[in-house]
Design a protein around this motif. Structure first.
Motif, PDB file in Angstrom:
ATOM      1  N   UNK A 136      50.686  47.364  32.963  1.00 52.24           N
ATOM      2  CA  UNK A 136      49.910  46.592  33.943  1.00 52.24           C
ATOM      3  C   UNK A 136      50.849  45.626  34.672  1.00 52.24           C
ATOM      4  N   UNK A 137      50.453  45.107  35.832  1.00 52.16           N
ATOM      5  CA  UNK A 137      51.303  44.108  36.504  1.00 52.16           C
ATOM      6  C   UNK A 137      51.584  42.898  35.624  1.00 52.16           C
ATOM      7  N   UNK A 142      55.542  39.788  32.459  1.00 52.65           N
ATOM      8  CA  UNK A 142      56.041  39.250  31.194  1.00 52.65           C
ATOM      9  C   UNK A 142      57.440  39.774  30.878  1.00 52.65           C
ATOM     10  N   UNK A 143      57.699  41.030  31.212  1.00 47.50           N
ATOM     11  CA  UNK A 143      59.043  41.579  31.015  1.00 47.50           C
ATOM     12  C   UNK A 143      60.076  40.783  31.817  1.00 47.50           C
ATOM     13  N   UNK A 147      62.420  38.873  29.373  1.00 44.35           N
ATOM     14  CA  UNK A 147      63.584  39.733  29.143  1.00 44.35           C
ATOM     15  C   UNK A 147      64.396  39.921  30.425  1.00 44.35           C
ATOM     16  N   UNK A 148      64.411  38.901  31.254  1.00 46.40           N
ATOM     17  CA  UNK A 148      65.077  39.011  32.549  1.00 46.40           C
ATOM     18  C   UNK A 148      66.526  39.429  32.460  1.00 46.40           C
ATOM     19  N   UNK A 149      67.259  38.927  31.461  1.00 43.82           N
ATOM     20  CA  UNK A 149      68.691  39.225  31.371  1.00 43.82           C
ATOM     21  C   UNK A 149      68.970  40.664  30.959  1.00 43.82           C
ATOM     22  N   UNK A 150      67.991  41.354  30.342  1.00 47.70           N
ATOM     23  CA  UNK A 150      68.231  42.718  29.846  1.00 47.70           C
ATOM     24  C   UNK A 150      67.606  43.794  30.723  1.00 47.70           C
ATOM     25  N   UNK A 516      50.212  32.755  31.957  1.00 51.17           N
ATOM     26  CA  UNK A 516      51.061  32.673  33.147  1.00 51.17           C
ATOM     27  C   UNK A 516      51.188  34.010  33.860  1.00 51.17           C
ATOM     28  N   UNK A 517      51.209  35.135  33.130  1.00 51.41           N
ATOM     29  CA  UNK A 517      51.568  36.423  33.709  1.00 51.41           C
ATOM     30  C   UNK A 517      50.515  36.959  34.669  1.00 51.41           C
ATOM     31  N   UNK A 518      49.318  36.467  34.590  1.00 51.42           N
ATOM     32  CA  UNK A 518      48.260  36.888  35.508  1.00 51.42           C
ATOM     33  C   UNK A 518      48.318  36.052  36.778  1.00 51.42           C
TER      34      UNK A 518
END
Length: 746
Positions: A136-137, A142-143, A147-150, A516-518
């Motif tokens: 889902x968006x 959340x990814x 997990x921004x650096x990976x 936050x992710x929504x």
């Protein structure tokens, strides 16, 4: 273009990987459907954006994934992956079942990713990013945050981005979030990726293409299947509500105690007649019943279950809406899909999207449909079997006419709107999404998300990645600078000595919260209070101003004050008038629907798909239409009131009401008609003033709107950007002013 897959003329089939060809043979297919045949050559090369538009159950998923999987299997490069983005977890689960049956034989992993999936399965995909990722968006957001650096490693071999139910995203905060996320995925991957949109309901292919690939719509290939061969059969039934004084208590406004008391049922209400008719015509088959609220879902489910108990038969009727637990919703879905006994779901929009629930005989609509597009989406569930018709049963309730009845009641607004929508549906028209919104609330979220993903970002980076090259090109630089200052003022961001923007004290706390992710939030409930006494709560989804009149609990009230912080609306009893229903449940009616309503009323021939009760109500409405000369004029007096009928949709009518209020004319939007507390001469003078207003002077003309904080992050916006964003999403000010100019020249 349905060609035998084993025939050499089936160019699409010949391009598929041999194992996929064998799977098609094993499934017993004798041909590829038209959308599948056309999609293979344009998708297999992974070099262009594509929209596949086809009716529900027309094979859109296979049209996309047969060539996509061929691409994954035919390449000698490292194993590739596909990002499949869906609006619903339930749809992800459904598609996981569907794709796994194919991909298991191909040894292509299929991974569902949402809150109900174990961490171990997610970690396996992150470690070896290959196959199909269903997400889902919100989970994709959340990814990025966590997990921004990976992510560069996760997306390095990504081949496609697939968006299912594309229409469900366009024109919403969530849609802006999706556009931004797709662009951010491509930035991490280091290259443009082919985007594939799937939908059964797209009213404007150019607009859909612009959404899928902003700024490059002409390069999007559109595959539109016309081969549904679906025949529609419709019946619209009309019912007259008894006067409120004749009812013990409106059946859909009873307390829980009343619902338990059989003696409190007053069967003079048409709701009971509708329940009886539904029980008679639906038993023994699978059906979907759409009332217009969760409360009505529960009431009809209870009434239909009672009738099963009365007759000593197994219950066939199941409620399904978002407030129910997952287990209870799945009970209804399983009953529909099992196929071993009849089942009907009384539901909200939760069963409107493409979750597989098997074959449906009849779709029922109680009250006016939310939109033609929604009606089309719902009817896609019916008539799937060869030779079977798609069946719609609609039930309309109208109020008895009396001295002082509103013009909307006299014109039988609900019934006429239903008829108009069915006629438009039969002609193949449905509403294009409203996609011109700025959606500045989601820009706030995306700024914070990018900062969290990258461990900080400069203002120039945010401007470039989110605005000039991102999903928010409508935002002007002064407004963006003001936005960053406002985010700093709210402690959402701080700037270090090097100029890098980092999460502030409040920002860090909010980013680390699961909510936050929504990008969106539901309409907030406002408590209605009169003389210190609570009357109840309503979701507010339309512009709200002081002195506006509303209906609640069957009575008329006038807004005296609005406390946005406490979510309280202070009201007093209203004197006279017939204000609009104010419950946040109805969708915004499109201009074309109102024009078709005028055509229905101007027509003199009987409507072929309505019953005798509905025909009698329609004749009353047509008599009123003709006697008032509404075919030639828009201002009339009736029942001691002045009415303005623009035949415009709700976005323009809401704007027109606010503009008339702005120039000093007290009025209310009752849907079809704007009710005005003035004579025709004074109204014409006010329209002249409205026609002279500057549509860009938003701070002035919208100064009386009390509930501009509508979206999740609106509280963090600077006032000028908030006003622009609100107007772009909620109003059609330019059309309203053009209408006023035209009337003032008459």
């Amino acid at each position: 273009m349905n060609l035998p897959p084993s025939h050499s003329d089936s160019s699409g089939f010949e391009l598929l990987e041999p194992r996929i060809q064998r799977w098609i043979w094993a499934e017993g297919w004798t041909s590829l459907r038209d959308a599948q045949e056309w999609a293979v050559p344009v998708l297999v090369g992974a070099d262009q954006d594509v929209i596949i538009a086809a009716a529900t159950a027309a094979g859109k998923t296979e049209a996309a994934f047969l060539p996509i999987l061929t691409n994954l299997l035919n390449r000698n490069d490292p194993p590739g992956s596909v990002l499949y983005i869906s609006p619903l977890k339930a749809l992800i689960n459904d598609q996981w079942d569907r794709l796994s049956r194919l991909c298991e034989q191909l040894e292509v992993p299929v991974v569902a990713w949402h809150g109900d999936i174990s961490s171990s399965k997610k970690h396996r995909f992150l470690k070896s990013s290959e196959g199909v990722l269903l997400i889902t968006p919100e989970s994709l957001e959340a990814l990025f945050v966590n997990r921004g650096s990976s992510l560069a490693g996760v997306f390095q071999n990504l081949r496609y981005i697939v968006v299912d139910e594309l229409h469900a995203f366009i024109g919403s905060e969530r849609g802006k979030q999706l556009q931004s996320l797709m662009q951010r995925v491509e930035r991490v991957a280091g290259r443009p990726l082919p985007r594939v949109g799937l939908s059964a309901t797209l009213g404007d292919m150019k607009l859909a293409s612009q959404f899928l690939r902003p700024g490059e719509a002409d390069r999007v290939t559109v595959i539109e299947s016309k081969n549904s061969n679906q025949t529609l059969q419709v019946q619209v039934r009309g019912y007259l509500q008894p006067p409120m004084s004749a009812l013990k208590k409106p059946p859909l406004e009873r307390s829980e105690h009343d619902m338990e008391d059989e003696e409190s049922d007053d069967e003079s209400s048409p709701d009971f007649a509708i329940a009886d008719h539904l029980y008679k015509v639906l038993r023994g088959s699978n059906n979907l019943i759409f009332p217009n609220s969760r409360q009505q879902v529960e009431w009809y489910a209870d009434q239909l279950r009672r009738r099963c108990e009365r007759d000593g038969v197994a219950n066939e009727f199941w409620p399904h809406h978002g407030s129910l637990s997952k287990d209870l919703r799945e009970q209804a879905e399983h009953a529909l899909k099992a196929g071993n006994q009849a089942a009907s779901a009384i539901c909200t929009t939760t069963l409107e999207l493409g979750i597989d629930i098997g074959s449906i005989k009849t779709v029922v609509q109680i009250g006016p449909p939310p939109s033609v597009a929604s009606l089309r989406q719902r009817l896609g569930r019916s008539g799937r079997r060869s030779g079977e018709k798609a069946t719609l049963r609609a039930y309309c309730k109208e109020s008895p006419l009396k001295d002082g009845s509103s013009l909307s009641d006299q014109l039988r607004q609900g019934l006429v709107q239903t008829i108009a929508m069915v006629r438009l549906l039969a002609r193949g028209w449905f509403e294009p999404p409203r996609a011109q919104g700025i959606h500045a609330s989601t820009l706030v979220q995306q700024c914070l998300s990018v900062i969290a993903q990258c461990g900080g970002a400069s203002a120039a980076d945010l401007w470039k990645n989110l605005v000039t090259e991102g999903a928010f090109p409508e935002v002007q630089k002064p407004d963006f600078v003001g936005l960053l200052k406002s985010l700093g003022g709210h402690e959402l961001i701080v700037q270090d000595s090097s100029g890098l923007l980092l999460p502030g004290t409040v920002g860090e706390r909010l980013i680390n919260h699961y909510d936050f992710y929504s990008a969106f939030t539901s309409d907030e409930e406002f408590r209605l209070v009169c003389d210190g006494k609570a009357l109840g709560s309503v979701p507010v989804s339309r512009p709200l101003t002081k002195d506006q009149r509303i209906i609640f609990a069957g009575r008329r009230w006038q807004v005296r004050d609005v406390d946005l912080q406490a979510k309280v609306i202070v009201v007093s009893p209203a004197r006279g008038g017939a204000p609009p229903q104010f419950d946040g449940l109805g969708a915004m009616v499109h201009d074309n629907v109102r024009e078709e309503m005028r055509a229905v009323l101007a027509d003199s021939t009987p409507c072929p798909f309505i019953d005798a009760g509905a025909q009698a109500l329609l004749e009353e409405a047509r008599k009123t239409f003709n006697s008032l000369g509404l075919g030639d004029r828009c201002l009339v007096e009736s029942g001691g009131k002045c009415y303005l009928i623009s035949w415009l949709g709700d976005y323009a009518n809401d704007a027109l009401r606010l503009l008339l209020n702005h120039v000093g004319l007290s009025c209310d939007n009752a849907g079809l008609a704007i009710e005005i507390e003035a004579g025709i001469a004074q109204t014409r003078a006010a329209l002249i003033e409205v026609g002279q207003l500057d549509a860009n002077n938003l701070d002035s003309i919208l100064s009386d709107v009390e509930n501009m904080l509508r979206e999740k992050w609106d509280w963090a916006l600077p006032a000028p950007l908030l006003t622009k964003s609100f107007a772009s999403i909620s109003l059609d000010i330019h059309t309203a002013i053009r209408f006023a100019q035209k009337q003032s020249q008459c």
